[in-house]
Design a protein around this motif. Structure first.
Motif, PDB file in Angstrom:
ATOM      1  N   LEU A  41     110.314 109.329  12.414  1.00 54.58           N
ATOM      2  CA  LEU A  41     110.239 109.924  11.081  1.00 54.58           C
ATOM      3  C   LEU A  41     109.761 111.363  11.103  1.00 54.58           C
ATOM      4  O   LEU A  41     109.886 112.079  10.090  1.00 54.58           O
ATOM      5  N   GLY A  42     109.230 111.819  12.245  1.00 57.89           N
ATOM      6  CA  GLY A  42     108.661 113.158  12.332  1.00 57.89           C
ATOM      7  C   GLY A  42     109.565 114.277  11.851  1.00 57.89           C
ATOM      8  O   GLY A  42     109.142 115.133  11.059  1.00 57.89           O
ATOM      9  N   PRO A  43     110.836 114.342  12.289  1.00 53.12           N
ATOM     10  CA  PRO A  43     111.709 115.439  11.834  1.00 53.12           C
ATOM     11  C   PRO A  43     111.934 115.436  10.324  1.00 53.12           C
ATOM     12  O   PRO A  43     112.101 116.501   9.713  1.00 53.12           O
ATOM     13  N   TYR A  44     111.917 114.261   9.717  1.00 50.00           N
ATOM     14  CA  TYR A  44     112.127 114.164   8.273  1.00 50.00           C
ATOM     15  C   TYR A  44     110.859 114.563   7.524  1.00 50.00           C
ATOM     16  O   TYR A  44     110.912 115.235   6.491  1.00 50.00           O
ATOM     17  N   TYR A  45     109.694 114.159   8.056  1.00 53.82           N
ATOM     18  CA  TYR A  45     108.438 114.650   7.493  1.00 53.82           C
ATOM     19  C   TYR A  45     108.440 116.181   7.450  1.00 53.82           C
ATOM     20  O   TYR A  45     108.054 116.796   6.450  1.00 53.82           O
ATOM     21  N   ALA A  46     108.855 116.806   8.553  1.00 57.36           N
ATOM     22  CA  ALA A  46     108.811 118.271   8.646  1.00 57.36           C
ATOM     23  C   ALA A  46     109.689 118.916   7.580  1.00 57.36           C
ATOM     24  O   ALA A  46     109.309 119.921   6.966  1.00 57.36           O
ATOM     25  N   ARG A  47     110.859 118.342   7.346  1.00 56.44           N
ATOM     26  CA  ARG A  47     111.761 118.899   6.326  1.00 56.44           C
ATOM     27  C   ARG A  47     111.207 118.686   4.925  1.00 56.44           C
ATOM     28  O   ARG A  47     111.296 119.568   4.064  1.00 56.44           O
ATOM     29  N   VAL A  48     110.612 117.530   4.691  1.00 61.00           N
ATOM     30  CA  VAL A  48     110.008 117.257   3.387  1.00 61.00           C
ATOM     31  C   VAL A  48     108.845 118.204   3.137  1.00 61.00           C
ATOM     32  O   VAL A  48     108.684 118.761   2.039  1.00 61.00           O
ATOM     33  N   GLU A  49     107.997 118.414   4.147  1.00 61.33           N
ATOM     34  CA  GLU A  49     106.854 119.311   3.996  1.00 61.33           C
ATOM     35  C   GLU A  49     107.297 120.731   3.675  1.00 61.33           C
ATOM     36  O   GLU A  49     106.633 121.443   2.911  1.00 61.33           O
ATOM     37  N   GLU A  50     108.433 121.146   4.222  1.00 60.40           N
ATOM     38  CA  GLU A  50     108.952 122.482   3.906  1.00 60.40           C
ATOM     39  C   GLU A  50     109.413 122.559   2.459  1.00 60.40           C
ATOM     40  O   GLU A  50     109.103 123.521   1.752  1.00 60.40           O
ATOM     41  N   ILE A  51     110.136 121.544   1.985  1.00 56.52           N
ATOM     42  CA  ILE A  51     110.620 121.536   0.608  1.00 56.52           C
ATOM     43  C   ILE A  51     109.454 121.528  -0.375  1.00 56.52           C
ATOM     44  O   ILE A  51     109.469 122.244  -1.390  1.00 56.52           O
ATOM     45  N   PHE A  52     108.429 120.742  -0.068  1.00 54.36           N
ATOM     46  CA  PHE A  52     107.322 120.576  -1.002  1.00 54.36           C
ATOM     47  C   PHE A  52     106.165 121.542  -0.749  1.00 54.36           C
ATOM     48  O   PHE A  52     105.162 121.493  -1.428  1.00 54.36           O
ATOM     49  N   ARG A  53     106.328 122.417   0.252  1.00 48.99           N
ATOM     50  CA  ARG A  53     105.365 123.494   0.514  1.00 48.99           C
ATOM     51  C   ARG A  53     103.957 122.915   0.676  1.00 48.99           C
ATOM     52  O   ARG A  53     103.054 123.170  -0.116  1.00 48.99           O
ATOM     53  N   VAL A  54     103.783 122.154   1.740  1.00 43.47           N
ATOM     54  CA  VAL A  54     102.519 121.470   1.996  1.00 43.47           C
ATOM     55  C   VAL A  54     101.564 122.408   2.724  1.00 43.47           C
ATOM     56  O   VAL A  54     101.908 122.984   3.761  1.00 43.47           O
ATOM     57  N   THR A  55     100.375 122.534   2.183  1.00 50.69           N
ATOM     58  CA  THR A  55      99.323 123.307   2.845  1.00 50.69           C
ATOM     59  C   THR A  55      98.451 122.368   3.663  1.00 50.69           C
ATOM     60  O   THR A  55      98.250 121.205   3.299  1.00 50.69           O
ATOM     61  N   GLY A  56      97.928 122.878   4.769  1.00 50.08           N
ATOM     62  CA  GLY A  56      97.066 122.055   5.594  1.00 50.08           C
ATOM     63  C   GLY A  56      96.548 122.821   6.784  1.00 50.08           C
ATOM     64  O   GLY A  56      96.962 123.954   7.055  1.00 50.08           O
ATOM     65  N   HIS A  57      95.643 122.188   7.497  1.00 48.44           N
ATOM     66  CA  HIS A  57      95.057 122.761   8.700  1.00 48.44           C
ATOM     67  C   HIS A  57      95.325 121.808   9.856  1.00 48.44           C
ATOM     68  O   HIS A  57      95.156 120.589   9.719  1.00 48.44           O
ATOM     69  N   ALA A  58      95.759 122.344  10.991  1.00 48.37           N
ATOM     70  CA  ALA A  58      96.027 121.501  12.160  1.00 48.37           C
ATOM     71  C   ALA A  58      94.712 121.052  12.777  1.00 48.37           C
ATOM     72  O   ALA A  58      93.890 121.884  13.177  1.00 48.37           O
ATOM     73  N   ASP A  59      94.504 119.743  12.853  1.00 46.76           N
ATOM     74  CA  ASP A  59      93.245 119.187  13.357  1.00 46.76           C
ATOM     75  C   ASP A  59      93.391 118.468  14.683  1.00 46.76           C
ATOM     76  O   ASP A  59      92.381 118.139  15.315  1.00 46.76           O
ATOM     77  N   GLY A  60      94.614 118.171  15.111  1.00 42.54           N
ATOM     78  CA  GLY A  60      94.826 117.557  16.413  1.00 42.54           C
ATOM     79  C   GLY A  60      94.327 116.132  16.538  1.00 42.54           C
ATOM     80  O   GLY A  60      94.002 115.679  17.644  1.00 42.54           O
ATOM     81  N   LEU A  61      94.268 115.407  15.422  1.00 46.14           N
ATOM     82  CA  LEU A  61      93.798 114.021  15.449  1.00 46.14           C
ATOM     83  C   LEU A  61      94.997 113.074  15.387  1.00 46.14           C
ATOM     84  O   LEU A  61      95.817 113.182  14.470  1.00 46.14           O
ATOM     85  N   PRO A  62      95.125 112.135  16.312  1.00 46.16           N
ATOM     86  CA  PRO A  62      96.291 111.247  16.296  1.00 46.16           C
ATOM     87  C   PRO A  62      96.371 110.381  15.050  1.00 46.16           C
ATOM     88  O   PRO A  62      97.461 110.003  14.620  1.00 46.16           O
ATOM     89  N   GLN A  63      95.225 110.056  14.449  1.00 48.53           N
ATOM     90  CA  GLN A  63      95.231 109.236  13.240  1.00 48.53           C
ATOM     91  C   GLN A  63      95.476 110.062  11.980  1.00 48.53           C
ATOM     92  O   GLN A  63      95.616 109.507  10.879  1.00 48.53           O
ATOM     93  N   TYR A  64      95.564 111.373  12.129  1.00 50.88           N
ATOM     94  CA  TYR A  64      95.763 112.302  10.999  1.00 50.88           C
ATOM     95  C   TYR A  64      96.789 113.331  11.447  1.00 50.88           C
ATOM     96  O   TYR A  64      96.460 114.493  11.684  1.00 50.88           O
ATOM     97  N   PRO A  65      98.056 112.913  11.601  1.00 57.12           N
ATOM     98  CA  PRO A  65      99.053 113.760  12.266  1.00 57.12           C
ATOM     99  C   PRO A  65      99.235 115.112  11.579  1.00 57.12           C
ATOM    100  O   PRO A  65      99.300 115.204  10.354  1.00 57.12           O
TER     101      PRO A  65
END
Length: 523
Positions: free
Chosen positions: A141-165
């Motif tokens: 599902l990762g590639p689809y998440y990435a496209r959705v996040e671009e459409i919806f303009r998701v803000t966030g900080h990269a934390d490097g936690l496997p349980q919080y991708p």
């Protein structure tokens, strides 16, 4: 419309239906969308009135919306009228089903928390032995998440936690306020991560189907949409085993209509989609349709005060901002009395505090409220509810809606796993707050009843085995190959995360597969 056969019929106009429409029409496929409610008109449907001019002085009219805790007389026309659209449950096992039938559905009211599920959710059984794994993983599902996040303009900080991708974020490098810094430091001292939340910015303050998805579909010239029609039944051709006709009724005139379709995409929302399938008596050779209803526990949490911010001494450097503690239990070690995990939403507040935090009244209470103004800090749970066969929905043969369609009966309850999780969350929040030097004013160990999260999921789960699931990994019915269900009903486990990003990614992935199958002549 009975003489016409549409290529794809989409039932529902929220995030999942809007994503399906966008993806299919952009690939050249003609779609017809049906929605049970009207198109919202802000000028026509909103009117400013003073409280004293309202019959119930701003409170909700008794009996109209008993399960919608957000409702009042100012917004009553937003929600589904439960007298027109009833559902039933055991009075000792309440369920709050919050519904919106405006065009765009609940996407118009989404809180915009934007999380990916991790493989601790997709492959939960492999991790702790309970329940079932999804037939897909984060990698799928990762590639689809990435496209959705671009459409919806998701803000966030990269934390490097496997349980919080991490995801495809607009970087959020904003500084923490002083109170949040203290809570982050307390978390570090206890090996508990405190992170920035991920949130959709959307466009002009809205991140819905009606402004980010449906306009693209309409622009292709391939989408037609009909509001104010309530779908009654899906019919199957006995010779082919395929869906061949959809029956619906005009919400206002009660006129009965139908339309033929090559493919049906069901995106009415978890419980409405399942209700339609149950009423149609289809897609249930497994016997699990309607079962494994899940959501998340909300309500348990704490309220605090930051002493240094009292008596007007707070200010933006000390107070303000938010954060999240993503799941940290049952990752590398096992909690003693529950499986899976929870998150805590954190808020540093600059406004007034609720009077119920103080055991006082009259002048003493007013003095407390004045002193504590702008010093509030709160933490609230988002916890995973386990998928259990006995938590289910069925058709109540004794109750119908305003269009004579049998209503849904919901039977679900929480177990010790959820209650123990809530207790651990509150105790953890108290320990962190005290370590940060905050005064804990109130703590609530009791989660709200099921449904309060407004994240109902499951009941039409996906899986590789047709004997134990309703849909395959492409959200396609095992029984009826021209039926796809793309809303939250396909979930196998709930996770602690707001499910919207996953619903959108699944709908995008399913629509791409559907388009390929139509192009190859398989549908």
């Amino acid at each position: 419309m009975s003489d016409e056969t549409v290529d794809v019929l989409i039932i529902g106009s929220g995030h999942s239906g809007g994503m399906a429409a966008k993806m299919l029409t952009e690939k050249g496929i003609s779609c017809l969308m049906l929605n049970a409610g009207p198109v919202a008109d802000p000028h026509k449907d909103t009117e400013i009135k003073p409280t004293y001019a309202l019959p119930f002085r701003g409170f909700k009219q008794p009996g109209i919306l008993p399960h919608v805790f957000q409702s009042n007389e100012f917004n009553a026309n937003t929600w589904v009228d439960e007298k027109e659209n009833p559902y039933t449950h055991n009075p000792q096992q309440p369920y709050n089903w919050v519904r919106v039938r405006l065009f765009g559905g609940r996407s118009l009211f989404w809180s915009r928390q934007s999380f990916r599920l991790s493989d601790y959710e997709f492959k939960a059984k492999s991790h702790d032995g309970y329940g079932d794994d999804w037939p897909i993983s984060l990698k799928d599902l990762g590639p689809y998440y990435a496209r959705v996040e671009e459409i919806f303009r998701v803000t966030g900080h990269a934390d490097g936690l496997p349980q919080y991708p991490d995801g495809n974020f607009i970087p959020d490098d904003s500084p923490w306020s002083g109170s949040m810094q203290r809570f982050v430091a307390a978390g570090k001292s206890m090996a508990i991560p405190v992170c920035k939340a991920r949130s959709s910015q959307g466009v002009d303050g809205l991140a819905s189907s009606v402004n980010l998805l449906l306009p693209d579909a309409v622009a292709t010239g391939k989408l037609r949409a009909i509001p104010n029609v309530v779908v009654r039944e899906l019919s199957v051709d006995k010779n082919t085993g395929l869906l061949n006709e959809v029956h619906f009724v005009d919400r206002l005139s009660r006129r009965e209509m139908s339309v033929k379709a090559r493919v049906v995409v069901l995106a009415a929302g978890t419980l409405e989609s399942t209700r339609l399938l149950l009423n149609s008596k289809i897609a249930n050779s497994s016997g699990v349709l309607g079962h494994y209803l899940i959501d998340q526990i909300y309500g348990a949490g704490i309220s605090c005060s930051v002493p240094e911010a009292r008596d007007g001494k707070g200010g933006p450097d000390l107070m303000g901002g938010s954060g999240i503690i993503p799941r940290f239990r049952n990752i590398d070690s096992k909690a003693k009395n529950f499986i899976r995990g929870y998150a805590l939403n954190l808020y540093s507040n600059t406004h007034g505090m609720d009077p119920h935090h103080f055991a006082a009244y009259g002048e003493e209470l007013q003095n407390k409220l004045d002193s504590y103004y702008g010093s509030g800090f709160s933490a609230g749970i988002m916890g995973e509810v386990l998928a259990r066969y006995e938590n289910h929905v069925s058709i109540d043969k004794n109750v119908v809606d305003a269009w004579d369609i049998p209503a849904l009966r919901i039977q679900t309850s929480y177990t010790d796993n959820e209650f123990n999780m809530a207790r651990d969350a509150v105790d953890t929040a108290v320990a962190l707050a005290e370590a940060a030097g905050f005064e804990v004013l109130t703590k609530n160990y009791d989660p709200n009843p099921p449904g309060y999260s407004i994240h109902e999921l499951g009941t039409c789960r996906m899986g590789d085995d047709p004997k134990t699931s309703v849909l395959n990994k492409w959200n396609q019915s095992h029984d009826i190959k021209n039926l796809f269900v793309v809303d939250g009903s396909s979930f196998v486990s709930a996770g602690w995360q707001n499910p919207t990003m996953t619903i959108l990614a699944l709908a995008m992935r399913s629509a791409g597969y559907l388009a390929d199958q139509m192009r190859m002549g398989n549908l």
